[in-house]
Structure formats: C-alpha cells, structure tokens
Design a protein around this motif. Sequence first.
Motif, PDB file in Angstrom:
ATOM      1  N   ILE A 420       1.899   6.809  -5.737  1.00 23.32           N
ATOM      2  CA  ILE A 420       2.536   6.455  -4.465  1.00 23.32           C
ATOM      3  C   ILE A 420       1.483   6.372  -3.358  1.00 23.32           C
ATOM      4  O   ILE A 420       1.487   5.432  -2.543  1.00 23.32           O
ATOM      5  CB  ILE A 420       3.625   7.484  -4.095  1.00 23.32           C
ATOM      6  CG1 ILE A 420       4.710   7.564  -5.186  1.00 23.32           C
ATOM      7  CG2 ILE A 420       4.243   7.161  -2.737  1.00 23.32           C
ATOM      8  CD1 ILE A 420       5.469   6.293  -5.405  1.00 23.32           C
ATOM      9  N   CYS A 421       0.590   7.350  -3.326  1.00 20.92           N
ATOM     10  CA  CYS A 421      -0.467   7.351  -2.308  1.00 20.92           C
ATOM     11  C   CYS A 421      -1.342   6.101  -2.432  1.00 20.92           C
ATOM     12  O   CYS A 421      -1.762   5.513  -1.418  1.00 20.92           O
ATOM     13  CB  CYS A 421      -1.330   8.613  -2.437  1.00 20.92           C
ATOM     14  SG  CYS A 421      -0.432  10.132  -2.068  1.00 20.92           S
ATOM     15  N   TYR A 422      -1.611   5.686  -3.664  1.00 21.54           N
ATOM     16  CA  TYR A 422      -2.406   4.477  -3.891  1.00 21.54           C
ATOM     17  C   TYR A 422      -1.696   3.254  -3.318  1.00 21.54           C
ATOM     18  O   TYR A 422      -2.303   2.429  -2.617  1.00 21.54           O
ATOM     19  CB  TYR A 422      -2.659   4.300  -5.383  1.00 21.54           C
ATOM     20  CG  TYR A 422      -3.265   2.960  -5.755  1.00 21.54           C
ATOM     21  CD1 TYR A 422      -4.612   2.702  -5.524  1.00 21.54           C
ATOM     22  CD2 TYR A 422      -2.475   1.945  -6.304  1.00 21.54           C
ATOM     23  CE1 TYR A 422      -5.175   1.466  -5.847  1.00 21.54           C
ATOM     24  CE2 TYR A 422      -3.012   0.709  -6.625  1.00 21.54           C
ATOM     25  CZ  TYR A 422      -4.365   0.481  -6.390  1.00 21.54           C
ATOM     26  OH  TYR A 422      -4.908  -0.742  -6.696  1.00 21.54           O
ATOM     27  N   LEU A 423      -0.394   3.132  -3.588  1.00 13.33           N
ATOM     28  CA  LEU A 423       0.367   1.997  -3.072  1.00 13.33           C
ATOM     29  C   LEU A 423       0.421   2.007  -1.545  1.00 13.33           C
ATOM     30  O   LEU A 423       0.305   0.949  -0.898  1.00 13.33           O
ATOM     31  CB  LEU A 423       1.794   2.025  -3.639  1.00 13.33           C
ATOM     32  CG  LEU A 423       1.966   1.605  -5.099  1.00 13.33           C
ATOM     33  CD1 LEU A 423       3.411   1.834  -5.547  1.00 13.33           C
ATOM     34  CD2 LEU A 423       1.564   0.146  -5.318  1.00 13.33           C
ATOM     35  N   LEU A 424       0.602   3.187  -0.963  1.00 13.93           N
ATOM     36  CA  LEU A 424       0.654   3.283   0.490  1.00 13.93           C
ATOM     37  C   LEU A 424      -0.669   2.874   1.134  1.00 13.93           C
ATOM     38  O   LEU A 424      -0.690   2.140   2.135  1.00 13.93           O
ATOM     39  CB  LEU A 424       1.016   4.722   0.907  1.00 13.93           C
ATOM     40  CG  LEU A 424       2.471   5.148   0.679  1.00 13.93           C
ATOM     41  CD1 LEU A 424       2.623   6.647   0.879  1.00 13.93           C
ATOM     42  CD2 LEU A 424       3.416   4.387   1.608  1.00 13.93           C
ATOM     43  N   THR A 425      -1.773   3.326   0.549  1.00 16.23           N
ATOM     44  CA  THR A 425      -3.094   2.961   1.073  1.00 16.23           C
ATOM     45  C   THR A 425      -3.331   1.459   0.944  1.00 16.23           C
ATOM     46  O   THR A 425      -3.834   0.804   1.874  1.00 16.23           O
ATOM     47  CB  THR A 425      -4.191   3.742   0.328  1.00 16.23           C
ATOM     48  OG1 THR A 425      -3.943   5.142   0.456  1.00 16.23           O
ATOM     49  CG2 THR A 425      -5.571   3.420   0.894  1.00 16.23           C
TER      50      THR A 425
END
Length: 452
Positions: A420-425
């Motif tokens: 999720i953090c990867y997608l948000l970044t």
Amino acid sequence: MKLYLFNSLTNQNDYLVLEPQQTVSIYLCGPTVYDHIHIGNLRPVIVFDILHRFLLHCGYRVKYVHNLTDIDDKIIQKAQKEKKSELIVTQHYIKTYFQNLYNYNVLKPTFTPKVTDYVPQIQKFIADLIKKKHAYQQESNILFRTKNNPEYGQLSKQKAEKLQSGETRQNSREITKIDKETFQDFVLWKNTNQGVNWYSPWGNGRPGWHTECVVFIQELLGKTIDIHGGGNDLLFPHHENERIQYLAHNNKELSKVWLHIGHLYWNQEKMSKSLKNIILAKHFYQKYGSNVLRYLFLNSHYNQVINFNEKLLQQAQDYTQKIKNLLKRLKLYFYWQKITINQQKINKNNLLYKETIQALADNLNTIKAFYYLDKIIYLLNKELDEQKKANLMQELSIIYYFILDLLGFKFELVNYEWQICYLLTKWQKLRQNKQFLEADQIRKQLQEKDII
C-alpha cells in the motif's frame, strides 16, 4: 457528576449523584437461551453498552451483571424437538449470543450468571420468603403472596383491583390453573418432573422466572443497585415481580433507577416472532454490519419506539459510510504528514468534547451526541480540504475518535502494508509529475483496496 435517567418507578427524569471513582452497579435482564436473538433483543444491550462505556470513560468503576436464563419450558421443548439435552441446547445458544455481543462491539459485562449455577441460592431466597409469610405452598408449588405487599403494582402503575386472572402476560414457567390466594400471586418454585429439575423441600421442580434476577442482584451486587433495566415488555410482570420480592425479602428498594427501552417496529408493526417479522441479529450483521444497527438505535431516544423501514436503513448506511470516509481521509492525511496520533491525549477543555459528555449525562442523549459528531465531521473535512492547521486537525481528530468509541462504533480500516505504501508513493509522484492518466490508474487500485 449528576447522571440523569428516566426512571420508570417515578415516571420522571431522576438523577444519580456519582462521586469520583464510585462503583456504579448495573443490572440488565438477558435472554432466554433457546433460540437465536433478533435485533430487537439487542436494543437494550446496546443502550446499556453506551451507559457502560460512558461511566468507564468518566472514571467510575462499574459492576455490570447481564444474566442468561437457561431454565425454561421453551428450552425443554427445543431440546425435545431436536432430540438433544437441554445443556447442549443452552450451551449452543449462549455461544451464539456471546458471538453476537462480540460482533456488535459490546463491552463485556462484569458477570454473566446462569440460572442453573444459582439454584441453591434461589431455594434459600424462597425459603426466607416463606418464613417471612411472603410466600406459601399450594399443590407443591410455591407462590408469592402479593396481598401482604401493598407496593405491588407501583413500578408498572398497574392497579391490583383491576387485574384479572389470565390478563397478565405469563411466562412459560408461570402457573395459572392452580388455586391462588389472590390472582396476582406468582410462582417462585414450580413443581414438575418434566425436563431438568432439582430436589427441594417442596418437591422436585425448578425456579420461577421472576426470582432468578433478584437472587443474582443479591448475590453479585449485594445491595440496592443504581440502575436496573431491560425492554419495555419486561416492566410488567417481570420487573414488577422482581421488585416486590426484593422489597419483601430485604425491606428496601431493589434499584434506584428502573430504565426501560422502547420496542422496535418494522413498517408500523411491532417486531415479534409471532408475526414472523423479526430480523435475526446474525443476519443483520452479515448484511449491514454492526455500525448500521448502532446508528439506527442511537439516533432515537432509548425509550421511544423505532419504526424500521428500508428508507431508515439506507440513511443509516449512508451515515456510517460518511464516518468511515472521513476516517480514511484522516488516516491518509496523517500518513503523508508523518504524524502519530495519541488518542489518550484528549483535550477535555474542548467545547465539543464537553458538550458531548454533557449530552450523555442528560438521559443518554445520543441524538445530541450525533449533532456534535456532525459538527466535528464538518470541521475536519473543511480542514482536510484546506490543509492549513495541523494542530487543530490533531485535536479534532482525537475527539472524533473518542466520540466514535464512546458510541461503540468500530470501523476496520486497511493497514498500510508495504504494498500500500508503495502504491501511495507512486501515486504521489505521478501527480507531482502531472502524469494524471497513470495516477488515475493507481487511484483506482487504491479505491478498490478501500484506502481512499
């Protein structure tokens, strides 16, 4: 603190003066465990859960008893129908009841006693009433003698001279065919060999319905309690008969406040098994979740009738979705800002906090609490749109989380795992680089994962 509640005994709003760190004693009549409960059964439970949560938040200790009736003719009939023992039947429905309490985010009561564990104490209580001439034996059954107790009828406002034999709602353990000294007298011990029964000085049998709660209160709470309650249908004869037994036995009131909760209707008809218009609690949870039912219950005053319909259900779904949408926005905002919220650091001088506490202290005015919750939702969404005042955002967010917890709402938000953090970044970088088409594709993925 003064806690105002509508007292069925006085028929007015009375208040309890609660001293700091006082132990508040509460009793709520529980289910007869022979079948699955419906959402109407849950309304008193959820109202008392708000009371429980509120008292704990205000720093009071709470001794809360919520009983389980596991002796009843309906249980015997169910066991015979299913060709199982009564114990197997009651264990199954006790388990499903506790699962419902968990699903609907109800705080665990201090005690959940079963009648089968207190038969000796019930027998002793009955024997004491016989010694005091408040009970008598008739055809091996023990009945309470109402003519010696002029207070009978005061709680439910029933006039004894107008009652007629057979008019009162009888429980399956009540007896109507034997001779009584007066027709209002009710059974304390039923002589029977049917189903599980116990030896007593008066012959084999089992306790009458109205005595169990009195004994639980005497054994587990030990004095006049602060608050006793249940659904409106229990006011007479159950609570009337509880109160008179306690008065006769102890020469003092059973409870300072009697709190009764209104019925549920579905399209103008009262929900009842006989009308076959009930909604089982487990089915409602599967379809709508716990938050929708909480909103439906708490957006009306506890002693008013709620008339359920499809329109009301849709409004509840829309409102709870609004709450969740803001929670998701807040989580994302604090993630971007690298801010960790300490929900314990609530500003008790904040006006919205103080007004919410005051509303619940005033006869559990949850409708007013929603009014203040709406104010906070508006302010937080405004601040999120403008993204100017991080300190105010934090203060309002903590109060927002607090009110949701106080009202028993529980929303499951997706954890920000590394994917999720990867997608948000990636989404953030694409927007910064004005690669809006690619950013929209990532946004759709985040929406599908219920992040935004």
